[in-house]
Write a protein that holds these residues in place. Structure first.
Motif: not given
Length: 274
Positions: A53-65, A67-70
């Protein structure tokens, strides 16, 4: 281009949502008396589910904004989590294979009884039989009213009790002496001992003390192992389906991210060319 990154974000959100059945399976196990007393599988399930859940939400934030490194951290982290989920699913399948899937019928009884020999050599039995482990488990079982107190309140006569086909494995294995012992029924948790009871370890282990009953019997261990096997296999099915779905979503996310990067490079090339 923007739509591609939004697509990656949406896919990553789906990956986060796939953690819900894994967490739910762990919570369901923790609500089962035997699994709650043994405490082996539910915490890895809950822990991995929360991590997904945490990593999936991190991926959502990284793609939406964007952020290639994230996003890179997301792909690495999710790959490791999918591998861990797959390994756990295989492990649970292996340790629950090869044991008896049910109890045994006994004369003049509608309920089933359980034999510890059905679990000889199994990993689960080894964990239950660890030094001091069973003492902790049986103390936990004895402190749970739903195990034996309920059966004592439900069946008033011997005929009612002997014809109770819906007796649970724990009630059959832990709350009464085995039928082969020849005990005389008084109440579901109170029996008169025959003279030869001590000849069989399980028969000698029975006590009319409500805190003891047959919690020290091998039949109680067998009933607990039967329940664990059944519950773990159900949880493993949920885990397997979630892992396969998560792997498919992960692969699609990789493809969408690659497409988005390609479109981005192509756009920059065209801008530079013009």
């Amino acid at each position: 281009m923007a739509l591609n990154y939004v697509g990656v974000a949406a896919i990553n959100l789906v990956a986060a949502l796939l953690s819900i059945p894994v967490i739910a399976a762990g919570i369901w196990l923790s609500a089962q008396v035997d699994s709650a007393c043994v405490q082996i599988l539910q915490w890895p399930l809950i822990g991995l589910g929360v991590a997904v859940l945490a990593v999936g939400l991190t991926g959502f934030v990284a793609a939406f904004w964007r952020l290639p490194w994230l996003l890179l951290a997301y792909f690495v982290g999710m790959f490791l989590l999918v591998a861990a989920l797959a390994c756990l699913a295989v492990f649970v399948f292996v340790v629950t294979a090869g044991a008896s899937s049910g109890g045994h019928t006994v004369p003049s009884r509608a309920f089933l009884e359980y034999d510890i020999d059905d679990f000889s050599g199994s990993w689960l039995r080894g964990r239950v039989d660890e030094p001091g482990r069973w003492e902790q488990i049986k103390t936990c079982l004895a402190a749970t009213p739903a195990v034996c107190s309920d059966v004592n309140q439900t069946y008033a006569t011997a005929q009612d009790f002997f014809s109770a086909s819906w007796l649970t494995p724990l009630q059959s294995g832990c709350c009464k002496p085995p039928t082969r012992c020849g005990y005389t029924f008084v109440t579901p948790i109170s029996w008169i001992s025959p003279i030869s009871a001590a000849a069989d370890p399980d028969c000698g282990a029975w006590s009319n003390d409500p805190s003891q009953l047959c919690y020290s019997c091998a039949s109680c261990k067998a009933a607990l192992l039967h329940n664990l096997r059944r519950e773990w296999r159900l949880a493993d099915l949920i885990l397997l389906v979630a892992t396969v779905a998560l792997l498919a979503v992960y692969a699609f996310a990789c493809y969408a991210f690659r497409t988005a990067k390609t479109d981005d490079l192509f756009r920059r090339y065209r801008q530079g060319y013009t």
